[in-house]
Every structure is written in structure tokens, then in C-alpha cells.
Design an enzyme around this catalytic site. Structure first.
Site, PDB file in Angstrom:
ATOM      1  N   LEU A 169       0.810  -1.220   0.000  1.00  0.00           N
ATOM      2  CA  LEU A 169       0.000   0.000   0.000  1.00  0.00           C
ATOM      3  C   LEU A 169       0.842   1.270   0.000  1.00  0.00           C
ATOM      4  O   LEU A 169       0.374   2.355   0.336  1.00  0.00           O
ATOM      5  CB  LEU A 169      -0.962  -0.019   1.191  1.00  0.00           C
ATOM      6  CG  LEU A 169      -1.860  -1.270   1.230  1.00  0.00           C
ATOM      7  CD1 LEU A 169      -2.770  -1.229   2.442  1.00  0.00           C
ATOM      8  CD2 LEU A 169      -2.686  -1.414  -0.034  1.00  0.00           C
ATOM      9  N   CYS A 170       2.098   1.129  -0.374  1.00  0.00           N
ATOM     10  CA  CYS A 170       3.019   2.259  -0.410  1.00  0.00           C
ATOM     11  C   CYS A 170       2.869   3.001  -1.738  1.00  0.00           C
ATOM     12  O   CYS A 170       2.781   2.379  -2.786  1.00  0.00           O
ATOM     13  CB  CYS A 170       4.426   1.665  -0.320  1.00  0.00           C
ATOM     14  SG  CYS A 170       5.469   2.474   0.808  1.00  0.00           S
ATOM     15  N   HIS A 171       2.863   4.344  -1.671  1.00  0.00           N
ATOM     16  CA  HIS A 171       2.764   5.121  -2.921  1.00  0.00           C
ATOM     17  C   HIS A 171       4.107   5.130  -3.643  1.00  0.00           C
ATOM     18  O   HIS A 171       5.151   5.178  -3.007  1.00  0.00           O
ATOM     19  CB  HIS A 171       2.404   6.575  -2.607  1.00  0.00           C
ATOM     20  CG  HIS A 171       1.067   6.744  -1.982  1.00  0.00           C
ATOM     21  ND1 HIS A 171       0.845   6.583  -0.634  1.00  0.00           N
ATOM     22  CD2 HIS A 171      -0.140   7.049  -2.519  1.00  0.00           C
ATOM     23  CE1 HIS A 171      -0.433   6.789  -0.371  1.00  0.00           C
ATOM     24  NE2 HIS A 171      -1.050   7.063  -1.497  1.00  0.00           N
ATOM     25  N   ASP A 224      24.368 -11.614   2.589  1.00  0.00           N
ATOM     26  CA  ASP A 224      24.632 -12.431   1.394  1.00  0.00           C
ATOM     27  C   ASP A 224      26.115 -12.446   1.033  1.00  0.00           C
ATOM     28  O   ASP A 224      26.672 -13.480   0.679  1.00  0.00           O
ATOM     29  CB  ASP A 224      23.799 -11.894   0.229  1.00  0.00           C
ATOM     30  CG  ASP A 224      23.964 -12.738  -1.014  1.00  0.00           C
ATOM     31  OD1 ASP A 224      24.282 -12.184  -2.081  1.00  0.00           O
ATOM     32  OD2 ASP A 224      23.809 -13.973  -0.924  1.00  0.00           O
ATOM     33  N   MET A 270       9.136   4.449   4.796  1.00  0.00           N
ATOM     34  CA  MET A 270       9.174   3.078   4.269  1.00  0.00           C
ATOM     35  C   MET A 270      10.361   2.903   3.327  1.00  0.00           C
ATOM     36  O   MET A 270      10.972   1.831   3.272  1.00  0.00           O
ATOM     37  CB  MET A 270       7.862   2.740   3.543  1.00  0.00           C
ATOM     38  CG  MET A 270       6.650   2.632   4.448  1.00  0.00           C
ATOM     39  SD  MET A 270       6.914   1.667   5.947  1.00  0.00           S
ATOM     40  CE  MET A 270       7.377   0.079   5.256  1.00  0.00           C
ATOM     41  N   GLU A 271      10.690   3.963   2.589  1.00  0.00           N
ATOM     42  CA  GLU A 271      11.840   3.901   1.682  1.00  0.00           C
ATOM     43  C   GLU A 271      13.135   3.772   2.477  1.00  0.00           C
ATOM     44  O   GLU A 271      14.012   2.989   2.134  1.00  0.00           O
ATOM     45  CB  GLU A 271      11.863   5.152   0.790  1.00  0.00           C
ATOM     46  CG  GLU A 271      10.852   5.136  -0.360  1.00  0.00           C
ATOM     47  CD  GLU A 271       9.390   5.247   0.062  1.00  0.00           C
ATOM     48  OE1 GLU A 271       9.118   5.602   1.233  1.00  0.00           O
ATOM     49  OE2 GLU A 271       8.510   4.970  -0.776  1.00  0.00           O
TER      50      GLU A 271
END
Lengths: 277, 158
Positions: free
Chosen positions: A75-77, A128, A113-114
Site C-alpha cells: 500500500l506504499c505510494h 549475502d 518506508m523507503e
């Protein structure tokens, strides 16, 4: 009850309409840690890993990830980021790598969120790159450190309520911490902002002959429920009461475990196992 | 539709049932559970009991239990009433009412709500007997009854 902005009134997920929000300058900072053996950290520092330069790769991975956030988080723009930075710091006291990210834009919605996605993916990339020599690395401490801009105002991470800065958008809640004092006597000085309001119920209330107590956070060895319980059981005559039986604890009226952090103004309740119904 | 109450007064099962179904024609099943005060428990000859609770937290926990039940089964509504204060043997103490289109959901949800209430809602009973007063201890069987429902994630696909 608080409304989740990502749920509509039927409880279904939806993307929040931000078309009427104003464009403002926004920035968010986040962090993560990758904890590892010191030999692994040494290998990173000396650039001795078979897969190549760990830090340069993790930095690029974090920047790329920030740009792909709306592909990952439903739901992130999609945002037009104007700056993404990923800084990596080797910390031999951890030991491990500390990751600090920042994202900026001028837009209608926040960029935390970014910043979190950049930190997460940089951490995964470090894992990794190094997993051949260390399989027990842990990715920890992922959180937003600060946000600025937008309707909710400036905000910074303050899990223990030790800085007033975190509540700068709401001056009524600004916190003050009392200086540490040597005295350990029980005081009842309610309404002070650095206090915890501790409540007791049922059999515990009767054993203690009191139903509430104010405890200053500064008296505790750490801002946690476990430290508060330690402090309470060290009070004269209270050790038996707090250690002889199973007790439950709620912070701000939600049941929690002993590791739960505390901050000034919290209501902490101790009580015996419940017996309703 | 999702009603909780903590009260001293008695409740009326019929009134509560009517309130739950008011204005609806999609209810196919309604299950009710009423808990009563027994005259024997940890000691024989319980004369009365006093129920204490944690005002504020209790109501929140009861709402949360109903929400959890609604997330697990296709329910149409539920009412949960718990009494506090002094009660005597034979007095009704708790009411759970659940409605759904089909019976299975209402039966399961009613049992789930009571199992969670027993271990999650901050109520405490003190029993008064001829040989003295005492706080009722927790029962392992209540913990086991709650545990069998598993975490939300495990039973999400029931």
C-alpha cells in the site's frame, strides 16, 4: 480506538488518497545493524571476501531498494525520491556493521518506508556477501530514527522516553526527567512526568496494602518491566510478595512480557493470573 | 453489533438476544453461554463471591477478544457482558451471545470467546465461605483450553 489509515471502514486494505495533501519537504532516517563475528568484520575491513567489496555493494543495494519500495510494500505510494543515502559504519564493539539510511523528497507522503527498505536490503546484502564465512550473523535494530515534514510534524526515535524531542509535535506531552537521587524510599508523588504509575490488583493489592504507587524511571537500572519488578521486590518486606507467585503485567492496559520497555507516563499494572468467567 | 459491558446489574438473556438480532434477517444461528456462581469451588459451601476488575483495560480486552473471534469466523455480531461486585450462588455472572449465518461459526466462536476471557480478561474472584475468604487460583485447565486454539496465524485457515 485508533484508526489504521490503511484499512477502510470495512477493515479492507486500501491505499490512502493523498491527492489533497500539500507538497512539503520530507526526510526520513532509518537504521539497521548486522551483528557478526569479529573475524567476519575484520574480513570486511580488509576487503578479503570472495564476493568482492561488501560495503560498496551493500550501499548500491540499499539505494536501489529505496527506489523499488512501492513494488515490495503493497500500500506504499510510488515516490519521486530526490535523495537516497546509505552510510555504513564498521563497529568493532558490536561487532558488526551499522547501516544508516536517509531518503528525501518534496511530496505528499512520508518516506520512512523507503528509508527502512534501504536499510533492510543493505543488511540483507551484507549477509549475502558474508554468509560463506559466517552463518550466524543477525540483522537487528531495524527502525526509523527520525522523520521530518508533513502533517504529523518532526519525530525522532526515543524508545525509553528519555528525550523531549520525540514529542516536539505535541508540547503538552513534553517529558522531564528528574535527577537521579540516592534515596530508595517509596514516594508517592503522582503527576510528575518522569513517573511511572504502578497499579496493583486483587490479592497482590491486599498483600501490599496499597493499590498504586508512583515510581521514577531514574530509580530503575534500565527502563523495562523487568527492572521495575526488581526494584519493587527490593523494597522492604516486598520480596516474597513479588517472587512467590506468578504475576501478570500490563503496560498502558495491554498485557506484556518482562522485556517490555517503559517510558515516562506509562501506567504499569501488576496482578495475579485472572480468574473471571 | 460488537457489544461489551462490565456491570453490577443482572442481564436479561432475551433482551440481549433481541438487541443482537434487531433489524437483521441474515442471522441463521445464535449461540449463548451463561456462566453462574456455583456453591462449591476450591472449598465447599461458597456463600458469595466478589469480582474485582481493572476498569478500562477490561473493556478493551473484551473488545479485543470479540475482534479476534470475528477475524476467525464469519460472525454477524456478538455481545459479551460480565458482572462485577458481590454475587451469590445461582447468580448469572457472564453472558456470551454470538450470531452467524450458520451454526458452526457461532458454536466455535462462543467457546473461543469464553476460553480467551478466562485467561485474558482482568477479572479476579474472591470467594467467601464459612471457613474464610480467599482469592480463587488460576486453573491449568483454563490455560490448556485457551492454548488449543493456537495462534491466530495457525488457525487462520480453519
Amino acid at each position: 480506538m485508533t484508526q489504521f489509515t490503511h484499512l477502510d471502514e470495512r477493515g479492507q486494505a486500501h491505499m490512502v488518497d493523498v491527492s489533497t495533501k500539500h507538497n512539503t519537504f520530507r526526510e526520513a532516517k532509518a537504521q539497521a545493524c548486522v551483528r557478526m563475528q569479529s573475524a567476519t568484520l575484520q574480513a570486511i575491513a580488509e576487503d578479503k571476501l570472495a564476493k568482492g567489496d561488501v560495503l560498496a555493494t551493500a550501499r548500491i543495494a540499499g539505494i536501489q531498494a529505496a527506489k523499488r519500495t512501492p513494488d515490495l510494500i503493497p500500500l506504499c505510494h510510488p515516490l519521486l525520491l530526490t535523495k537516497v543515502s546509505v552510510e555504513l559504519e564498521l563497529d568493532f564493539t558490536l561487532p558488526g556493521v551499522r547501516i544508516y539510511t536517509a531518503c528525501r523528497l518534496s511530496g505528499q507522503t512520508g518516506v520512512e518506508m523507503e528509508a527502512l527498505t534501504a536499510a533492510s536490503v543493505a543488511a540483507l546484502t551484507i549477509y549475502d556477501m558474508c554468509k560463506a564465512i559466517d552463518k550466524q550473523m543477525q540483522i537487528t535494530d531495524l527502525c526509523v530514527l527520525a522523520k521530518s515534514g508533513g502533517k504529523s510534524g518532526d519525530w525522532s526515535f526515543d524508545p525509553y522516553g528519555t528525550q523531549a524531542a520525540s514529542l516536539s509535535a505535541n508540547p503538552d506531552l513534553a517529558l522531564g526527567i528528574q535527577p537521579l537521587t540516592a534515596s530508595t524510599e517509596i514516594e508517592s508523588t503522582p503527576n510528575s512526568a518522569a513517573e511511572l504509575e504502578v497499579r496493583f490488583f486483587a490479592g497482590l493489592r491486599e498483600s501490599l496494602e496499597r493499590d498504586q504507587l508512583s515510581v521514577s524511571l531514574t530509580r530503575l537500572t534500565s527502563p523495562s518491566v523487568a527492572a521495575l519488578l526488581d526494584w519493587l521486590s527490593q523494597q522492604p518486606g516486598w520480596q516474597e510478595v513479588f517472587t512467590a507467585r506468578r504475576l501478570l503485567v500490563a503496560v498502558n492496559q495491554v498485557m506484556v512480557d518482562l522485556e517490555h520497555p517503559l517510558q515516562a507516563g506509562d501506567e504499569v499494572a501488576f496482578f495475579p493470573p485472572v480468574t473471571g468467567g | 453489533m460488537w457489544h461489551v459491558a462490565v456491570q453490577r446489574e443482572a442481564f436479561d438473556l432475551n433482551q440481549e438476544s433481541q438487541a443482537l438480532r434487531a433489524g437483521r434477517r441474515d442471522v441463521g444461528a445464535e449461540v449463548s453461554f451463561v456462566g453462574y456462581v456455583r456453591d462449591f469451588n476450591e472449598r465447599p459451601e461458597v456463600q458469595a463471591l466478589t469480582l474485582e476488575h481493572y476498569p478500562g483495560m477490561t473493556e478493551q480486552q473484551l473488545q479485543m477478544i470479540l475482534q479476534q473471534a470475528a477475524a476467525r469466523w464469519p460472525l454477524l455480531g456478538a455481545r459479551l457482558i460480565h458482572r462485577v461486585g458481590r454475587l451469590e450462588p445461582g447468580d448469572a455472572i457472564v453472558l456470551v451471545l454470538v450470531s452467524s449465518a450458520h451454526r458452526q461459526a457461532a458454536f466455535s466462536a462462543c467457546e473461543f470467546i469464553m476460553d480467551y476471557l478466562k485467561t485474558q480478561a482482568p477479572f479476579w474472584k474472591k470467594e467467601h465461605t464459612a471457613t474464610g475468604d480467599y482469592w480463587v487460583s488460576e486453573r491449568d485447565t483454563d490455560q490448556q483450553a485457551q492454548a488449543r486454539w493456537g495462534s491466530y496465524r495457525e488457525s487462520n485457515h480453519e
